[in-house]
Design an enzyme around this catalytic site. Sequence first.
Site, PDB file in Angstrom:
ATOM      1  CB  CYS A   2      -0.892   0.007   1.247  1.00  0.00           C
ATOM      2  SG  CYS A   2      -1.831  -1.517   1.473  1.00  0.00           S
ATOM      3  CG  ASP A 101      -0.728  -8.501   6.670  1.00  0.00           C
ATOM      4  OD1 ASP A 101      -1.737  -7.884   6.288  1.00  0.00           O
ATOM      5  OD2 ASP A 101       0.362  -8.421   6.086  1.00  0.00           O
ATOM      6  CB  ILE A 294      12.990  -7.184 -19.685  1.00  0.00           C
ATOM      7  CG1 ILE A 294      11.629  -6.697 -19.197  1.00  0.00           C
ATOM      8  CG2 ILE A 294      13.585  -6.160 -20.636  1.00  0.00           C
ATOM      9  CD1 ILE A 294      10.667  -6.342 -20.298  1.00  0.00           C
TER      10      ILE A 294
END
Length: 632
Positions: A2, A101, A294
């Site tokens: 977050c 959590d 990549i």
Amino acid sequence: MCGIAGFIDFSRRSGEEILRGMTDVLQHRGPNDAGYKTVEHPSCTIGLGHRRLSILDLSSSGHQPMEFGALTIIFNGEVYNYKEIRKELEQHGYTFSSGSDTEVLLKGYDLWQEKVVDKCIGMFAFAILDQAREELVLVRDRAGVKPLYYYWQNNTLLFASELKSFHQHPRFRKEIDVNSLSLFLQYSYIPAPYSIFKDTWKLKPGHLLRVSLKHGNPSLECYWSVLNAYSQPLVKDNEEEVLRKTEALLQSAYKYRMVSDVPVGVFLSGGYDSTSVAAILQAGTASRIKTFTIGYKEQQFDESAEAKKIAMHLGTDHHEWIVGPADALSVLHKLPEIYDEPFADNSTVPTTLVSLLASKEVKVALGGDGGDEIFAGYNKFNQSIGYTSRMPRAVQVMASAAMGLVNPEHIPYFNKKYNFATRFEKMKLIWHSGKPEMAMKYISQYVTESEADHYMGVPVERYKTNFDLNGNLTAVNGKLNRLLAVDYMTFLVDNNLVKMDRATMSVSIEGREPMLDHRLVEYLAKVPDALKTKNNINKYLLKTIVHKYVPRSIMERPKKPFIAPLTEWFKDELKSQMDHYLSADNLNSTGLINGANVQALLQRYQQGGKVSHQKLWNLLVFQLWYERWMKK
């Protein structure tokens, strides 16, 4: 995963509108939900904001800020062993209304206060408001996987996952710290605890910041240090036992990082670190792990074919993207937004692109960062020890003194060699110090301090960083282990982890770093140097373990760095960008850079001179950042 943001305003002039601005600018870190809470205290106003990327417990019961009694938390990260901690809390009488959590961390803090982090296996940056104790506590994980900045000035504390939040607060002064800018030119990143702005700091890994709601007075406390881990007595285990324990810790760490309620994948570069993650995880499941690579059209930089061979051997569900200069250009002008502090690692472009590739399939991606630091993979470790041990100390001192009398630009033949003047200055400094850890500091610099002065347009002071620990390393067992400890506290946290966090978060996926499980770090810190580099083989332990899963014939090949082919792109596609942003007018307009000296460097490069392209890349990145954050 977050984004968090907040403030303590002792002038009590900040409110929810400001908090929303600070929080919502982090929407890319948390597109699934948002929460805001302001609290009025007799001495101050507190704001806590949260943007949520739902990984565990996707329901609304994981909403933040989350409250319990006098406590309120905003949390960025993951506690992988939260179920075990929850069981322990339940034995103490705690009940739970969610499967997150965050709730476990909050109630664990209620019982154990900041000691709860000692029980956590994971990555985290969180803020706890404790109204009973009248304090706010900011905490960052042991390795520094998750970022946390804070600003303290004019009776106002700001904190956030990224610097861009601070620009949303009217009392934030975006005044460049020229001493930090000098560090950036030297290293291509700004070492903790400094940041590009004055009065603005990175909370150091393994630390917490405690702030009194009555008096302010922020105070730092260290709860975990990698130096302590490296200062413990060495293990007595033989090689077989070390390999067995290390593999068991790797298996546990990797398995924990698969805890998720959303799809998980692995970044597979083709090197030993990421291969170990993919191999061990694939061996432990019947389903096919998703892997992502990549590649480049420029063959000398491309490892996609090797990564594909590894993926085919392991049986993963492999995805690749071969990128070119046009793809790089599409990312270039996004970099200052993604990395809102000057940051010029030359693999920011491929890391951002591989994150974009992964985001089409998964919400969590595991990487191999940390492997070189804890298993001793970089050649700079060998060089640092070799340069300071091959000659007697007295000879080193005399050689350094003699070099100080010579201008390297006037040495025939050698002055035409690649980056010779810089390398000459570094060797002079290395022999003057005679210490491997100082040698690594100079090796890690793209420009020396004196060169940085040359390119700066203003005088600077020398900041001490974790490269300058010196006497604090005396308790560490072995020259190599001392270098690993310093690299863990510098290049790993302030370069590699920043690169991965911002790149993954820019496309709203969670990057996880399983090799930085603190249990693995603490064990390997006690393993003798001789087992980390054995028979002139760097990363001996990890390579031995990986060869159990992938044949040596597939793995052993000349290593290509995971970097962008800037030397090729600067000749053509990026040339106009260099010419524009590094023009004398643009450089001088900052008031910080000596335009004439940089122009001379650029002209030498474009005329075929043996100039390090990284010096120019650092300057270009700073100019791009300056235009985005200082001119608007």
